[in-house]
Design a protein around this motif. Structure first.
Motif, mmCIF file in Angstrom:
data_model
loop_
_atom_site.group_PDB
_atom_site.id
_atom_site.type_symbol
_atom_site.label_atom_id
_atom_site.label_comp_id
_atom_site.label_asym_id
_atom_site.label_seq_id
_atom_site.Cartn_x
_atom_site.Cartn_y
_atom_site.Cartn_z
ATOM 1 N N PRO A 184 0.755 -1.214 -0.117
ATOM 2 C CA PRO A 184 0.002 0.014 0.009
ATOM 3 C C PRO A 184 1.032 1.340 0.039
ATOM 4 O O PRO A 184 1.780 1.444 0.697
ATOM 5 C CB PRO A 184 -0.890 -0.133 1.194
ATOM 6 N N HIS A 185 0.348 2.265 -0.794
ATOM 7 C CA HIS A 185 0.969 3.544 -0.698
ATOM 8 C C HIS A 185 0.343 4.453 -0.011
ATOM 9 O O HIS A 185 -0.134 5.458 -0.271
ATOM 10 C CB HIS A 185 1.269 3.878 -2.188
ATOM 11 N N ASN A 186 0.074 4.200 1.216
ATOM 12 C CA ASN A 186 -0.529 5.124 2.349
ATOM 13 C C ASN A 186 -2.089 5.233 1.739
ATOM 14 O O ASN A 186 -2.635 6.331 1.910
ATOM 15 C CB ASN A 186 0.073 6.432 2.560
ATOM 16 N N GLY A 187 -2.908 4.133 1.225
ATOM 17 C CA GLY A 187 -3.935 4.102 0.816
ATOM 18 C C GLY A 187 -5.168 3.814 1.488
ATOM 19 O O GLY A 187 -5.796 4.856 2.138
ATOM 20 N N CYS A 188 -5.227 2.835 2.249
ATOM 21 C CA CYS A 188 -6.391 2.551 3.310
ATOM 22 C C CYS A 188 -5.550 2.154 4.651
ATOM 23 O O CYS A 188 -4.253 1.880 4.685
ATOM 24 C CB CYS A 188 -6.788 0.993 2.925
ATOM 25 N N ARG A 189 -6.526 2.364 5.809
ATOM 26 C CA ARG A 189 -6.130 2.078 7.137
ATOM 27 C C ARG A 189 -5.740 0.548 7.130
ATOM 28 O O ARG A 189 -6.559 -0.378 6.821
ATOM 29 C CB ARG A 189 -7.288 2.514 7.866
ATOM 30 N N PRO A 190 -4.687 0.538 7.697
ATOM 31 C CA PRO A 190 -4.315 -1.121 7.939
ATOM 32 C C PRO A 190 -5.078 -1.865 8.838
ATOM 33 O O PRO A 190 -5.774 -1.216 9.731
ATOM 34 C CB PRO A 190 -2.906 -1.080 8.322
#
Length: 196
Positions: A184-190
């Motif tokens: 992920p490139h800081n897309g969704c909350r982990p």
């Protein structure tokens, strides 16, 4: 004179009497193999087939070393597509290993998973099971004529390397290995951290 003949007659009779059972026993023993030979020839034809195979031929290898693995039988598929090059997609998660082999357009020609190979529970995530799964999938694909494959590996599981080694050991030529694990490139909350 008559006294001499009397003892000789019983002696002769005694000598003849044991001979008669001996002759009967000999004739019975001679008939017995003939009878058993007839019955064994009828039933023996069916029994001969398994006896001809020596025990040395049947062997099972359980090691992870690719040199020790025996080559499995490759059966040509009914609707054989004659695909020489393809792509092997290996999904190795913490709980399972799935191997899908496609042609260059993405059409599936062989696939397998740990559950399909008969493994259940925590065994599904082991390296040995990944080897068995890769063998099963590549056997299906080689039935369509597959010889060369480029590997795409996805996921953090333990079966990543052993699946690739199994593909090489079964006889497929691995042209390239690519890691396509999504990052992920800081897309969704982990997700929440895993509690083990």
């Amino acid at each position: 004179m008559p006294d001499e003949n009397k003892p000789s007659k019983p002696a002769e009779a005694a000598a003849k009497a044991p001979e008669a059972p001996k002759k009967e026993a000999q004739t019975k023993s001679a008939e017995a193999p003939a009878k058993t030979g007839k019955s064994s020839s009828k039933a023996g034809d069916k029994k001969k087939a398994p006896e001809e195979k020596p025990a040395e031929v049947i062997s099972t290898s359980l090691s992870l070393d690719p040199n020790d693995m025996e080559k499995p039988k490759i059966v040509k598929a009914k609707g054989s597509k004659n695909i020489i090059t393809g792509i092997a997609n290996i999904l190795a998660t913490f709980n399972n290993t799935i191997v899908t082999i496609t042609d260059l357009n993405g059409n599936v020609i062989g696939w397998s998973s740990a559950g399909k190979c008969g493994f259940r529970g925590s065994k599904k995530s082991t390296a040995y099971v990944a080897q068995v799964v890769a063998q099963d999938a590549s056997r299906q694909a080689m039935g369509h004529g597959l010889k060369e494959v480029s590997v795409r590996v996805k996921g953090p599981g333990t079966g990543r390397e052993s699946a690739i080694r199994a593909l090489q050991a079964i006889g497929l030529e691995v042209s390239s290995i690519t890691d396509v694990t999504p990052v992920p490139h800081n897309g969704c909350r982990p997700r929440k951290a895993r509690r083990v």
